[in-house]
Design a protein around this motif. Structure first.
Motif, PDB file in Angstrom:
ATOM      1  N   THR A  48      13.550  17.751  -9.430  1.00  0.00           N
ATOM      2  CA  THR A  48      12.317  17.821  -8.775  1.00  0.00           C
ATOM      3  C   THR A  48      12.422  18.356  -7.462  1.00  0.00           C
ATOM      4  N   ALA A  49      11.647  19.382  -6.993  1.00  0.00           N
ATOM      5  CA  ALA A  49      11.652  20.184  -5.645  1.00  0.00           C
ATOM      6  C   ALA A  49      10.174  19.821  -4.995  1.00  0.00           C
ATOM      7  N   ILE A  68      15.193  28.300  -5.761  1.00  0.00           N
ATOM      8  CA  ILE A  68      16.117  27.241  -6.224  1.00  0.00           C
ATOM      9  C   ILE A  68      16.772  27.776  -7.625  1.00  0.00           C
ATOM     10  N   ASP A  69      17.856  27.173  -7.829  1.00  0.00           N
ATOM     11  CA  ASP A  69      18.513  27.849  -8.973  1.00  0.00           C
ATOM     12  C   ASP A  69      19.583  26.889  -9.802  1.00  0.00           C
ATOM     13  N   ALA A  70      20.020  27.211 -10.693  1.00  0.00           N
ATOM     14  CA  ALA A  70      20.671  26.447 -11.650  1.00  0.00           C
ATOM     15  C   ALA A  70      21.939  25.807 -10.847  1.00  0.00           C
ATOM     16  N   THR A  71      22.526  26.587  -9.876  1.00  0.00           N
ATOM     17  CA  THR A  71      23.575  26.053  -9.241  1.00  0.00           C
ATOM     18  C   THR A  71      23.147  24.982  -8.305  1.00  0.00           C
ATOM     19  N   THR A  72      21.982  24.821  -7.856  1.00  0.00           N
ATOM     20  CA  THR A  72      21.422  24.088  -6.558  1.00  0.00           C
ATOM     21  C   THR A  72      21.178  22.916  -7.230  1.00  0.00           C
ATOM     22  N   VAL A  73      20.755  22.606  -8.719  1.00  0.00           N
ATOM     23  CA  VAL A  73      20.454  21.321  -9.279  1.00  0.00           C
ATOM     24  C   VAL A  73      21.585  20.740 -10.174  1.00  0.00           C
ATOM     25  N   GLY A  74      22.640  21.661 -10.346  1.00  0.00           N
ATOM     26  CA  GLY A  74      23.768  21.132 -10.941  1.00  0.00           C
ATOM     27  C   GLY A  74      23.517  21.016 -12.627  1.00  0.00           C
ATOM     28  N   ASP A  75      24.127  19.714 -12.881  1.00  0.00           N
ATOM     29  CA  ASP A  75      24.128  19.500 -14.383  1.00  0.00           C
ATOM     30  C   ASP A  75      22.844  18.377 -14.703  1.00  0.00           C
ATOM     31  N   ALA A  76      21.749  18.195 -13.840  1.00  0.00           N
ATOM     32  CA  ALA A  76      20.820  17.324 -14.023  1.00  0.00           C
ATOM     33  C   ALA A  76      19.870  17.785 -15.177  1.00  0.00           C
ATOM     34  N   ASP A  77      19.618  16.843 -15.946  1.00  0.00           N
ATOM     35  CA  ASP A  77      18.895  17.188 -16.995  1.00  0.00           C
ATOM     36  C   ASP A  77      17.223  17.571 -16.478  1.00  0.00           C
ATOM     37  N   THR A  78      16.913  16.523 -15.715  1.00  0.00           N
ATOM     38  CA  THR A  78      15.570  17.003 -15.029  1.00  0.00           C
ATOM     39  C   THR A  78      15.611  17.007 -13.451  1.00  0.00           C
ATOM     40  N   TRP A 104      13.964  22.026  -1.860  1.00  0.00           N
ATOM     41  CA  TRP A 104      12.786  22.537  -1.051  1.00  0.00           C
ATOM     42  C   TRP A 104      12.527  24.121  -1.346  1.00  0.00           C
ATOM     43  N   LEU A 105      11.324  24.469  -1.308  1.00  0.00           N
ATOM     44  CA  LEU A 105      10.773  25.662  -1.406  1.00  0.00           C
ATOM     45  C   LEU A 105      10.037  25.722  -0.276  1.00  0.00           C
ATOM     46  N   SER A 106      10.120  26.812   0.625  1.00  0.00           N
ATOM     47  CA  SER A 106       9.225  26.914   1.688  1.00  0.00           C
ATOM     48  C   SER A 106       8.152  27.955   1.267  1.00  0.00           C
ATOM     49  N   SER A 107       6.965  27.552   1.665  1.00  0.00           N
ATOM     50  CA  SER A 107       5.874  28.177   1.602  1.00  0.00           C
ATOM     51  C   SER A 107       5.390  28.830   2.797  1.00  0.00           C
ATOM     52  N   ARG A 108       6.032  28.474   4.019  1.00  0.00           N
ATOM     53  CA  ARG A 108       5.551  29.016   5.266  1.00  0.00           C
ATOM     54  C   ARG A 108       5.439  30.278   5.270  1.00  0.00           C
ATOM     55  N   GLY A 109       4.356  31.035   5.726  1.00  0.00           N
ATOM     56  CA  GLY A 109       4.213  32.376   5.965  1.00  0.00           C
ATOM     57  C   GLY A 109       3.602  32.968   4.740  1.00  0.00           C
ATOM     58  N   ALA A 110       3.017  32.506   3.623  1.00  0.00           N
ATOM     59  CA  ALA A 110       2.966  32.850   2.329  1.00  0.00           C
ATOM     60  C   ALA A 110       1.182  32.904   2.220  1.00  0.00           C
ATOM     61  N   GLU A 111       0.555  31.998   2.746  1.00  0.00           N
ATOM     62  CA  GLU A 111      -1.037  31.711   2.543  1.00  0.00           C
ATOM     63  C   GLU A 111      -0.835  31.451   0.943  1.00  0.00           C
TER      64      GLU A 111
END
Lengths: 205, 186
Positions: A148-149, A136-146, A161-168
């Motif tokens: 949550t993902a 996720i990056d600054a362009t994804t969250v826009g101008d939000a002060d806070t 969302w950050l996918s942890s599938r396949g990472a253990e």
């Protein structure tokens, strides 16, 4: 007889030499975090709420251990004037980050032109999945002060969302591009370190 | 007891040598491996190549950022001929970074530092044996600490659309040997 003694002495010296070189090589690998998954080591010089960094990354002033570790876990990293990198591999409870658990990642604005948070597996690689949710990056969250993902193996509804599938086991890298001078001068007061709260572990994570 | 002194000292001295040697060699070996891997993927020397959009399936080096589009040029400056580098202007975050064979990021130049209507920053990269640029050159003059290295253009491209925008301009990036400070011999 003398020839035999000399041969034994040479062979013994050779064995001791090889043993010493091997010990030196293995200790260098261990101290630099070159064995397996160790992007975070006690040698990291900045640690803020579990996020660790080393301002010498990419620079000619980096010591030999930092240089070796970065070559292994973050080749082609930029010097701090252009980007700084924080890595975190434990949640707020101090437990290792695992794909079998469901986490809530919460953060806010950063003192940088642009930032991103990316999930990597134990081998410092993007985990093998096709979820297109590894960052996720600054362009994804826009101008939000806070913001949550969710970090989990399955896609949540209407959430970042950050996918942890396949990472253990995995870690997160927070990249801050063009950090403001204030952040470089006093990261302990200027960094806004995202929190990682564990919600639950097991099936359905 | 005395019989153990010589073996112990020998092991200790060799361990120190092995430790220092390993630390010295690791960055160069890893960088060399990365350069060879790039070459195996079809990247030519002294030429920019836009890497495919970063995904788990296309990652070439450790910890790539899936939000960035990477153009890569490997160099080997044996003689006095410099390399002329230019990154096409981009309207979002963009940088050109230079890495020597020991992984040092010895220079980074911002793409948007140039005028919006220009074709991007003009850079001359000389090898350790390279001479001074002529007086007419008014761009960035850089010297690589080692003959070999990598040049990396990063452009912000968190979506396929943004990557496609980079793809449309990246063909104008230049990384080519220059016969003098002013002309490119492609």
């Amino acid at each position: 007889m003398l020839g035999h003694s000399v041969m034994v002495l040479i062979l013994r010296s050779l064995a001791l030499t090889l043993t010493g070189l091997l010990l030196g090589g293995v200790s260098a690998f261990w101290m630099s975090g070159l064995f397996g998954a160790a992007p975070v080591t006690p040698a990291s010089d900045i640690s803020l709420e579990g996020w660790v960094s080393d301002w010498a990354i990419g620079s000619t002033s980096a010591n030999a251990y930092t240089r070796a570790r970065v070559a292994r876990h973050g080749l082609l990293a930029l010097a701090k004037e252009e980007a700084v990198y924080f890595i975190r591999n434990r949640d707020d409870d101090g437990d290792p980050l695992k794909a079998s658990c469901h986490y809530e990642l919460q953060g806010g604005r950063q003192d940088a032109a642009w930032w991103s948070i990316t999930l990597y597996d134990e081998e410092s690689r993007l985990p093998m999945n096709d979820d297109e949710a590894l960052s996720i990056d600054a362009t994804t969250v826009g101008d939000a002060d806070t913001w949550t993902a969710v970090i989990s193996q399955t896609r949540p509804e209407d959430r970042l969302w950050l996918s942890s599938r396949g990472a253990e086991q995995f870690d997160l890298t927070l990249r801050l591009y063009r950090p403001l001078p204030s952040l470089l001068a006093t990261p302990e007061t200027r960094l806004n370190p995202p929190s990682i709260r564990k919600r639950h572990c097991g099936a359905g994570s | 007891m005395r019989a153990l002194v010589f073996p112990a000292i020998l092991v200790l001295v060799m361990a120190v040598i092995g430790h220092v040697l390993t630390l010295h060699l690791v960055p160069s070996v890893i960088m060399g491996t990365a350069m060879n891997r790039l070459a195996a993927q079809g990247a030519a020397l002294h030429s920019f190549r836009l890497a495919p959009r970063t995904t788990p399936q296309t990652q070439l080096v450790v910890r790539p950022s899936p939000d960035l589009a990477y153009s890569i040029c490997a160099y080997h400056l044996r003689g006095p001929q410099p390399l002329r580098i230019r990154a096409a202007a981009y309207d979002d975050y963009g940088s050109i970074s230079f890495f020597d064979a020991r992984t040092n990021n010895f220079a980074t130049i911002r793409i948007e530092e140039t005028a919006p209507d220009s074709s991007g920053p003009d850079i001359l990269l000389r090898g350790p044996a390279g001479g001074e640029p002529d007086g007419l050159f008014d761009g960035h003059d850089l010297k690589s600490p080692t003959p070999r290295g990598l040049i990396l253009i990063r452009r912000l491209a968190p979506t396929q659309q943004a990557y496609d925008r980079v793809k449309a301009i990246a063909s104008a990036d230049v990384c080519a040997l220059s016969s003098s400070a002013g002309t490119i011999s492609e």
